[in-house]
Write an enzyme that holds these catalytic residues in place. Structure first.
Site, PDB file in Angstrom:
ATOM      1  N   SER A  66     -32.368  26.023   6.844  1.00  0.00           N
ATOM      2  CA  SER A  66     -32.323  25.061   7.949  1.00  0.00           C
ATOM      3  C   SER A  66     -33.626  25.145   8.724  1.00  0.00           C
ATOM      4  CB  SER A  66     -31.152  25.389   8.888  1.00  0.00           C
ATOM      5  OG  SER A  66     -31.257  24.694  10.113  1.00  0.00           O
ATOM      6  N   TYR A  88     -26.298  31.047  14.166  1.00  0.00           N
ATOM      7  CA  TYR A  88     -26.631  30.154  13.052  1.00  0.00           C
ATOM      8  C   TYR A  88     -28.080  30.334  12.625  1.00  0.00           C
ATOM      9  CZ  TYR A  88     -27.196  25.813  10.407  1.00  0.00           C
ATOM     10  OH  TYR A  88     -27.465  24.901   9.429  1.00  0.00           O
TER      11      TYR A  88
END
Length: 254
Positions: free
Chosen positions: A138, A151
Site C-alpha cells: 500500500s 495498517y
C-alpha cells in the site's frame, strides 16, 4: 501478450474488490485460478463469475492466518505458477488509540497471513520450476497516512518481505514483487462511508477521491491489470520491485 495459458494461480482474498478483479482477469487470460477466501459466499460468487466467462476456477475456504489450514490448502492444490497475496484488513487508529487486540488482529492477517502463504506456496512454486509472487502492499508503506498506524505497519512489513523473498529465491526462478495502491473504489470503501458518514456519503467520497492528484480513486480492474503484467512472461526480468499505483499520490501531493 500477457497470456497465462496452462498457468495455475492462487489469489487470496479473492471474494470481492481488488482480489475478485485479479482472479477474474487472470482467469480471462487463461490461468486456472484457485480462489482463497474466508467467506464461502463471496468465494463462490467469484468462481461463478469466472465460470460464466468460460474460465477455470475453484474455491477454497481458508483463513490465511491459520498456518495449518493454509499448508493443507496449498498441498491440495499442488504445483502452482502464481501466488497473489491480496488478503488483508484495514484499521483506523493512531499509536496511542490502537488497542493491543486490534494491533494483533491486523498483524495476524496482513503480515502472518502473507508469511503463511509464502511458507506454503514456495515449495509448490518449486514443483512448477519457479513462478511469480505478487504481494499487495500500500502507499501506506511509503508515506505517512493519518490514523493508519497498525495498517501502515503491516504494509511496511509486506514490502520488506517482498524484497527478502525476491533476494532469497532469485536463483530458483521465483520472482517476487509488490504493488502499493492508493485508494481503490471497492465495496469496502462504500461500506466504510455508509457506516461512518451516513449523512454525507457523496461528499466524503468526493473528498477521498480528490486526495489522489489524478482526481479519482482507482478501479479494482486497474490494479488487476498491473498484477497481470507482473505475472506474465513479459515481466520476466522484473523482481524485487514495489510498484506504486496511486494517481500521483506519493509523488505529486506537495
Amino acid at each position: 501478450m500477457f497470456s497465462l495459458q496452462n498457468k495455475t494461480a492462487v489469489v487470496t482474498g479473492a471474494g470481492s474488490g481488488i482480489g475478485r478483479a485479479i482472479a477474474v482477469l487472470l482467469a480471462k487470460q487463461g490461468a486456472h485460478v484457485h480462489v482463497l477466501e474466508i467467506s464461502r459466499q463471496e468465494a463462490e460468487e467469484t468462481v461463478s463469475e469466472i465460470l460464466e466467462n468460460k474460465g477455470k476456477a475453484v474455491s477454497h475456504i481458508c483463513d490465511v492466518s491459520d498456518q495449518q489450514t493454509v499448508v493443507k490448502t496449498f498441498k491440495g492444490i499442488g504445483p502452482i505458477d502464481i501466488l497473489v497475496n491480496n488478503a488483508g484488513i484495514a484499521h483506523i487508529g493512531r499509536a496511542d488509540t490502537t488497542s493491543e487486540d486490534d494491533f494483533d488482529r491486523v498483524m495476524r492477517i496482513n503480515v502472518k497471513g502473507v508469511y503463511n502463504c509464502l511458507f506454503a506456496a514456495i515449495p509448490r512454486l518449486r514443483l512448477a520450476g519457479g513462478g511469480v509472487i505478487i504481494n499487495m502492499a500500500s502507499i501506506a508503506a511509503l508515506v505517512g497516512i493519518p490514523d493508519r498506524f497498525a495498517y501502515s505497519t503491516t504494509k511496511g512489513a509486506v514490502k520488506a518481505m517482498t524484497m527478502s523473498v525476491a533476494k532469497d529465491y532469485i536463483t530458483e526462478n521465483i520472482r517476487c514483487n509488490s504493488i502499493s495502491p492508493a485508494r481503490v473504489h471497492t465495496p469496502f470503501v462504500d461500506g466504510f462511508l455508509q457506516k461512518n458518514y451516513p449523512e454525507n456519503v457523496n461528499e466524503m467520497f468526493d473528498k477521498l477521491s480528490k486526495t489522489q492528484p489524478i482526481g479519482r480513486m482507482a478501479q479494482p480492474e486497474e490494479i488487476a491489470s498491473l498484477v497481470l503484467y507482473l505475472c506474465s512472461d513479459e515481466a520476466r526480468f522484473i523482481t524485487g520491485v514495489d510498484y506504486p499505483i496511486d494517481g500521483g499520490f506519493t509523488t505529486l501531493n506537495n
